[in-house]
Scaffold this motif. Structure first.
Motif, PDB file in Angstrom:
ATOM      1  N   SER A 185       8.433 -62.745  22.069  1.00 59.81           N
ATOM      2  CA  SER A 185       7.820 -61.425  21.807  1.00 59.81           C
ATOM      3  C   SER A 185       6.464 -61.604  20.823  1.00 59.81           C
ATOM      4  O   SER A 185       5.666 -60.899  20.664  1.00 59.81           O
ATOM      5  N   HIS A 186       6.531 -62.658  19.910  1.00 66.76           N
ATOM      6  CA  HIS A 186       5.491 -63.324  18.930  1.00 66.76           C
ATOM      7  C   HIS A 186       4.685 -64.397  19.066  1.00 66.76           C
ATOM      8  O   HIS A 186       3.805 -64.385  18.290  1.00 66.76           O
ATOM      9  N   ILE A 187       5.059 -64.845  19.758  1.00 72.08           N
ATOM     10  CA  ILE A 187       4.178 -66.439  20.186  1.00 72.08           C
ATOM     11  C   ILE A 187       2.757 -66.051  20.366  1.00 72.08           C
ATOM     12  O   ILE A 187       2.035 -66.731  19.536  1.00 72.08           O
ATOM     13  N   LYS A 188       2.345 -65.156  21.077  1.00 75.38           N
ATOM     14  CA  LYS A 188       0.720 -64.948  21.156  1.00 75.38           C
ATOM     15  C   LYS A 188       0.304 -64.616  19.772  1.00 75.38           C
ATOM     16  O   LYS A 188      -0.774 -65.210  19.619  1.00 75.38           O
ATOM     17  N   GLU A 189       0.817 -63.603  19.184  1.00 78.31           N
ATOM     18  CA  GLU A 189       0.362 -63.166  17.623  1.00 78.31           C
ATOM     19  C   GLU A 189       0.401 -64.384  16.724  1.00 78.31           C
ATOM     20  O   GLU A 189      -0.438 -64.629  16.212  1.00 78.31           O
ATOM     21  N   ALA A 190       1.466 -65.160  16.737  1.00 78.56           N
ATOM     22  CA  ALA A 190       1.682 -66.413  15.773  1.00 78.56           C
ATOM     23  C   ALA A 190       0.736 -67.485  16.013  1.00 78.56           C
ATOM     24  O   ALA A 190      -0.122 -68.038  15.282  1.00 78.56           O
ATOM     25  N   LEU A 191       0.153 -67.523  17.317  1.00 79.78           N
ATOM     26  CA  LEU A 191      -0.742 -68.624  17.741  1.00 79.78           C
ATOM     27  C   LEU A 191      -2.000 -67.855  17.398  1.00 79.78           C
ATOM     28  O   LEU A 191      -2.836 -68.794  16.681  1.00 79.78           O
ATOM     29  N   GLU A 192      -2.497 -66.904  17.615  1.00 86.72           N
ATOM     30  CA  GLU A 192      -3.729 -66.226  17.309  1.00 86.72           C
ATOM     31  C   GLU A 192      -3.880 -66.104  15.869  1.00 86.72           C
ATOM     32  O   GLU A 192      -5.329 -66.423  15.258  1.00 86.72           O
ATOM     33  N   THR A 193      -2.974 -65.972  14.890  1.00 83.56           N
ATOM     34  CA  THR A 193      -2.973 -65.742  13.601  1.00 83.56           C
ATOM     35  C   THR A 193      -2.847 -67.005  12.832  1.00 83.56           C
ATOM     36  O   THR A 193      -2.947 -66.869  11.545  1.00 83.56           O
ATOM     37  N   LYS A 199       1.008 -76.165  29.643  1.00 87.21           N
ATOM     38  CA  LYS A 199       1.564 -74.997  30.192  1.00 87.21           C
ATOM     39  C   LYS A 199       1.721 -73.924  29.179  1.00 87.21           C
ATOM     40  O   LYS A 199       1.516 -72.698  29.720  1.00 87.21           O
ATOM     41  N   LEU A 200       2.153 -74.153  27.833  1.00 86.86           N
ATOM     42  CA  LEU A 200       2.313 -73.192  27.071  1.00 86.86           C
ATOM     43  C   LEU A 200       0.926 -72.737  26.629  1.00 86.86           C
ATOM     44  O   LEU A 200       0.522 -71.235  26.591  1.00 86.86           O
ATOM     45  N   ASP A 240      -2.534 -68.889  25.652  1.00 88.61           N
ATOM     46  CA  ASP A 240      -4.037 -69.229  25.168  1.00 88.61           C
ATOM     47  C   ASP A 240      -4.839 -70.122  26.057  1.00 88.61           C
ATOM     48  O   ASP A 240      -5.512 -71.116  26.414  1.00 88.61           O
ATOM     49  N   PRO A 241      -5.101 -69.410  27.549  1.00 86.13           N
ATOM     50  CA  PRO A 241      -5.853 -69.894  28.387  1.00 86.13           C
ATOM     51  C   PRO A 241      -7.341 -70.497  28.174  1.00 86.13           C
ATOM     52  O   PRO A 241      -7.703 -71.250  28.753  1.00 86.13           O
ATOM     53  N   ASP A 242      -7.951 -69.602  27.283  1.00 91.07           N
ATOM     54  CA  ASP A 242      -9.237 -69.927  26.988  1.00 91.07           C
ATOM     55  C   ASP A 242      -9.251 -71.046  25.814  1.00 91.07           C
ATOM     56  O   ASP A 242     -10.368 -71.451  25.370  1.00 91.07           O
ATOM     57  N   ARG A 243      -7.982 -71.520  25.252  1.00 87.00           N
ATOM     58  CA  ARG A 243      -7.919 -72.535  24.069  1.00 87.00           C
ATOM     59  C   ARG A 243      -8.589 -72.019  22.825  1.00 87.00           C
ATOM     60  O   ARG A 243      -9.211 -72.946  22.067  1.00 87.00           O
ATOM     61  N   LYS A 244      -8.681 -70.622  22.622  1.00 83.35           N
ATOM     62  CA  LYS A 244      -9.458 -70.299  21.528  1.00 83.35           C
ATOM     63  C   LYS A 244      -8.642 -70.710  20.056  1.00 83.35           C
ATOM     64  O   LYS A 244      -9.127 -70.954  19.067  1.00 83.35           O
TER      65      LYS A 244
END
Length: 128
Positions: A66-74, A104-105, A110-114
């Protein structure tokens, strides 16, 4: 695919539950032995399956997911110091040893690899 769970586990261990104050993720899982998980597919695979939505999730894996996307983005802004260290360890392992799982992750979170590009630039080792 299994390594992604590790990345998630790392970001996972780092990003499990949000603290009530909202400033950091819970430190409830800071004592997880990331090295043991990375080295053992029996431990690593269930996390990966959960994070990739292809398997059941244990409570800690579900919280991590539930926190992966946020942790990656920040860049793990809400992570404790231990979680940041563990996250780097997991991501470095995946980038350098489980490239397909890392891909895959990234494709999922992060499909745009930002954001993942930062980790790759920082943690990729030169292979002789």
């Amino acid at each position: 695919m299994k390594g992604i769970v590790c990345v998630c586990l790392f970001a996972m261990a780092a990003a499990a539950l949000a603290r009530p104050d909202g400033d950091h993720y819970t430190d409830k899982y800071d004592n997880i032995n990331v090295d043991e998980i990375l080295e053992n597919s029996r431990l690593r695979d269930p996390y990966l399956s959960c994070v990739l939505d292809v398997g059941k999730c244990a409570p800690e894996a579900k919280e991590l997911k539930s926190h992966i996307k946020e942790a990656l983005e920040t860049h793990c802004l809400k992570c404790t110091d231990i979680q940041k260290k563990q996250t780097k360890k997991v991501i470095k392992y995946l980038i350098n040893n489980r490239e397909e799982d890392w891909k895959k992750l990234c494709d999922k979170y992060d499909p745009d690899r930002k954001y993942s590009k930062k980790y790759e630039d920082e943690l990729k080792t030169v292979k002789a």
